[in-house]
Design an enzyme around this catalytic site. Structure first.
Site, PDB file in Angstrom:
ATOM      1  N   ASN A   9      14.543  56.484  71.223  1.00 12.62           N
ATOM      2  CA  ASN A   9      14.101  55.385  71.758  1.00 12.62           C
ATOM      3  C   ASN A   9      14.884  54.114  71.022  1.00 12.62           C
ATOM      4  O   ASN A   9      14.795  53.899  69.667  1.00 12.62           O
ATOM      5  CB  ASN A   9      12.542  54.967  71.422  1.00 12.62           C
ATOM      6  CG  ASN A   9      11.912  53.766  71.450  1.00 12.62           C
ATOM      7  OD1 ASN A   9      12.623  52.892  72.263  1.00 12.62           O
ATOM      8  ND2 ASN A   9      10.811  53.397  71.160  1.00 12.62           N
ATOM      9  N   LYS A  11      15.093  51.367  71.512  1.00 11.87           N
ATOM     10  CA  LYS A  11      14.438  49.914  71.344  1.00 11.87           C
ATOM     11  C   LYS A  11      15.406  48.689  71.758  1.00 11.87           C
ATOM     12  O   LYS A  11      16.503  48.952  72.825  1.00 11.87           O
ATOM     13  CB  LYS A  11      13.941  49.510  69.995  1.00 11.87           C
ATOM     14  CG  LYS A  11      13.255  50.762  69.396  1.00 11.87           C
ATOM     15  CD  LYS A  11      12.442  50.655  68.117  1.00 11.87           C
ATOM     16  CE  LYS A  11      11.675  51.864  67.872  1.00 11.87           C
ATOM     17  NZ  LYS A  11      10.829  51.726  66.594  1.00 11.87           N
ATOM     18  N   HIS A  96       3.994  52.250  73.410  1.00 11.67           N
ATOM     19  CA  HIS A  96       4.544  52.216  72.034  1.00 11.67           C
ATOM     20  C   HIS A  96       3.951  51.254  71.171  1.00 11.67           C
ATOM     21  O   HIS A  96       3.343  50.365  71.630  1.00 11.67           O
ATOM     22  CB  HIS A  96       6.104  52.103  72.219  1.00 11.67           C
ATOM     23  CG  HIS A  96       6.694  52.038  70.768  1.00 11.67           C
ATOM     24  ND1 HIS A  96       6.697  51.210  69.751  1.00 11.67           N
ATOM     25  CD2 HIS A  96       7.464  53.234  70.437  1.00 11.67           C
ATOM     26  CE1 HIS A  96       7.634  51.715  68.783  1.00 11.67           C
ATOM     27  NE2 HIS A  96       7.759  53.062  68.870  1.00 11.67           N
ATOM     28  N   GLU A  98       4.956  49.116  69.071  1.00  5.32           N
ATOM     29  CA  GLU A  98       5.491  47.855  69.132  1.00  5.32           C
ATOM     30  C   GLU A  98       4.962  47.058  70.388  1.00  5.32           C
ATOM     31  O   GLU A  98       4.572  45.838  70.521  1.00  5.32           O
ATOM     32  CB  GLU A  98       6.822  47.904  68.994  1.00  5.32           C
ATOM     33  CG  GLU A  98       7.406  48.153  67.717  1.00  5.32           C
ATOM     34  CD  GLU A  98       8.810  49.165  67.514  1.00  5.32           C
ATOM     35  OE1 GLU A  98       9.374  49.114  68.409  1.00  5.32           O
ATOM     36  OE2 GLU A  98       9.010  49.550  66.602  1.00  5.32           O
ATOM     37  N   GLU A 170       2.656  58.713  66.590  1.00  2.00           N
ATOM     38  CA  GLU A 170       3.576  57.798  65.933  1.00  2.00           C
ATOM     39  C   GLU A 170       2.684  57.085  64.764  1.00  2.00           C
ATOM     40  O   GLU A 170       2.253  55.943  65.388  1.00  2.00           O
ATOM     41  CB  GLU A 170       4.462  57.056  66.891  1.00  2.00           C
ATOM     42  CG  GLU A 170       5.312  57.748  67.854  1.00  2.00           C
ATOM     43  CD  GLU A 170       6.479  56.817  68.093  1.00  2.00           C
ATOM     44  OE1 GLU A 170       7.579  57.200  67.868  1.00  2.00           O
ATOM     45  OE2 GLU A 170       6.198  55.656  68.668  1.00  2.00           O
ATOM     46  N   GLY A 176      10.033  52.773  61.274  1.00  2.00           N
ATOM     47  CA  GLY A 176      10.994  52.059  60.829  1.00  2.00           C
ATOM     48  C   GLY A 176      10.867  51.887  59.568  1.00  2.00           C
ATOM     49  O   GLY A 176      11.471  51.067  58.812  1.00  2.00           O
ATOM     50  N   SER A 216      10.233  57.485  61.325  1.00  2.00           N
ATOM     51  CA  SER A 216      10.991  57.786  60.375  1.00  2.00           C
ATOM     52  C   SER A 216      11.361  59.359  60.385  1.00  2.00           C
ATOM     53  O   SER A 216      11.741  59.837  59.280  1.00  2.00           O
ATOM     54  CB  SER A 216      10.573  57.373  58.992  1.00  2.00           C
ATOM     55  OG  SER A 216      10.376  55.974  58.886  1.00  2.00           O
TER      56      SER A 216
HETATM   57  P1  PGA Z   1      11.852  55.121  63.965  1.00  2.00           P
HETATM   58  O1  PGA Z   1      10.863  54.617  65.171  1.00  2.00           O
HETATM   59  O2  PGA Z   1      12.292  56.412  64.135  1.00  2.00           O
HETATM   60  O3  PGA Z   1      12.940  54.097  63.675  1.00  2.00           O
HETATM   61  O4  PGA Z   1      10.787  55.063  62.865  1.00  2.00           O
HETATM   62  C1  PGA Z   1      10.209  55.533  65.938  1.00  2.00           C
HETATM   63  C2  PGA Z   1       9.837  54.797  67.142  1.00  2.00           C
HETATM   64  O5  PGA Z   1       9.271  53.752  67.029  1.00  2.00           O
HETATM   65  O6  PGA Z   1       9.480  55.406  68.419  1.00  2.00           O
END
Ligand code: PGA
Length: 254
Positions: A9, A11, A96, A98, A170, A176, A216
């Protein structure tokens, strides 16, 4: 047998040149078996370019990071599921954290997005995950159950379409942050989610669905996570932006 999935992803990252060069490197080096599916989720504006590059790859598919809940019309800035389908996008990420946090997407809206995506023959990567506060209060299982019940499981026609669903667990506190869920925490939740699917549908559906971990996940922890029996791969954010780290995650399957 269910599939192993590694989805990147991106983003709102990478310019066009960076995106194309990343995909070219990946295509040169990805070497996986028939049970493994790699999915790339670029920004909308590069989707056609990335689709063109991946056209002849059996193992690499393209996802959208979102789709509109609307069919068409005066909705400036929106992209309809039917539009994605018309350019041969295969997957869409829905729910997601976000999108939930910054764009106020709740379970009711996400349910409608899943219906739109499935009715346009897109496969859905459906995300769920709890906050740190919820985990600290031991509310994480109830929270995941309600996210799935109010969105996915309340779709009447879903049972026949479960083969088009991937669930991504997640935990928000792991996204992140550099703090991934431990192997035990992730496996425990994945097994819980599989049990919910068994209770709602049947054992075959529960056995066949891929449940992937995100938060992460990186080259150092992927092999331990993917070795667990209910963790069928990862949804990778930061570590999907470089070919070296994404390839090493892909190569983490035994
Ligand atoms: P990350 O994000 O691997 O940077 O923690 C995962 C995600 O948001 O799908």
């Amino acid at each position: 047998m269910r599939k192993n999935i590694v989805a990147g992803n991106w983003k709102m990252n990478l310019d066009k040149e960076e995106a194309i060069s990343l995909v070219k490197q990946l295509l040169l080096e990805i070497n996986v078996n028939a049970l493994t599916q790699i999915i790339l989720a670029p920004s909308y504006i590069y989707i056609s370019d990335i689709l063109g590059l991946c056209m002849n790859s059996q193992h690499v598919s393209v996802a959208s990071q979102d789709c509109s809940v609307r069919d068409k019309g005066a909705f400036t800035g929106e992209v309809a599921a039917s539009m994605l389908k018309s350019i041969d996008v295969e997957y869409v990420i829905v729910g997601h954290s976000e999108r939930r946090a910054y764009f106020d997407e709740d379970n009711q809206l996400l349910k409608k997005k899943v219906i739109k995506a499935l009715s346009n023959d897109l496969k859905v990567i459906f995300c769920c995950g709890e906050s740190l506060e919820q985990r600290n209060k031991q509310q994480h299982f109830d929270w995941i159950r309600s996210q799935l019940s109010e969105s996915l499981f309340s779709i009447e026609e879903l049972e026949s379409k479960m083969s088009n669903i991937i669930i991504a667990y997640e935990p928000i506190w792991a996204i992140g942050t550099g703090v991934n869920a431990t192997v035990e925490q992730a496996q425990e939740m994945h097994s819980f989610i599989r049990k919910l699917i068994l209770e709602k549908y049947n054992s075959q559906t529960a056995e066949n669905i891929s449940i992937i971990y995100g938060g992460s996940c990186n080259a150092n922890n992927a092999s331990d996570l993917f070795a667990e029996k209910d963790i069928d791969g990862g949804l990778i954010g930061g570590a999907s932006l470089s070919a070296a780290s994404f390839l090493s995650i892909i190569n983490s399957f035994e």
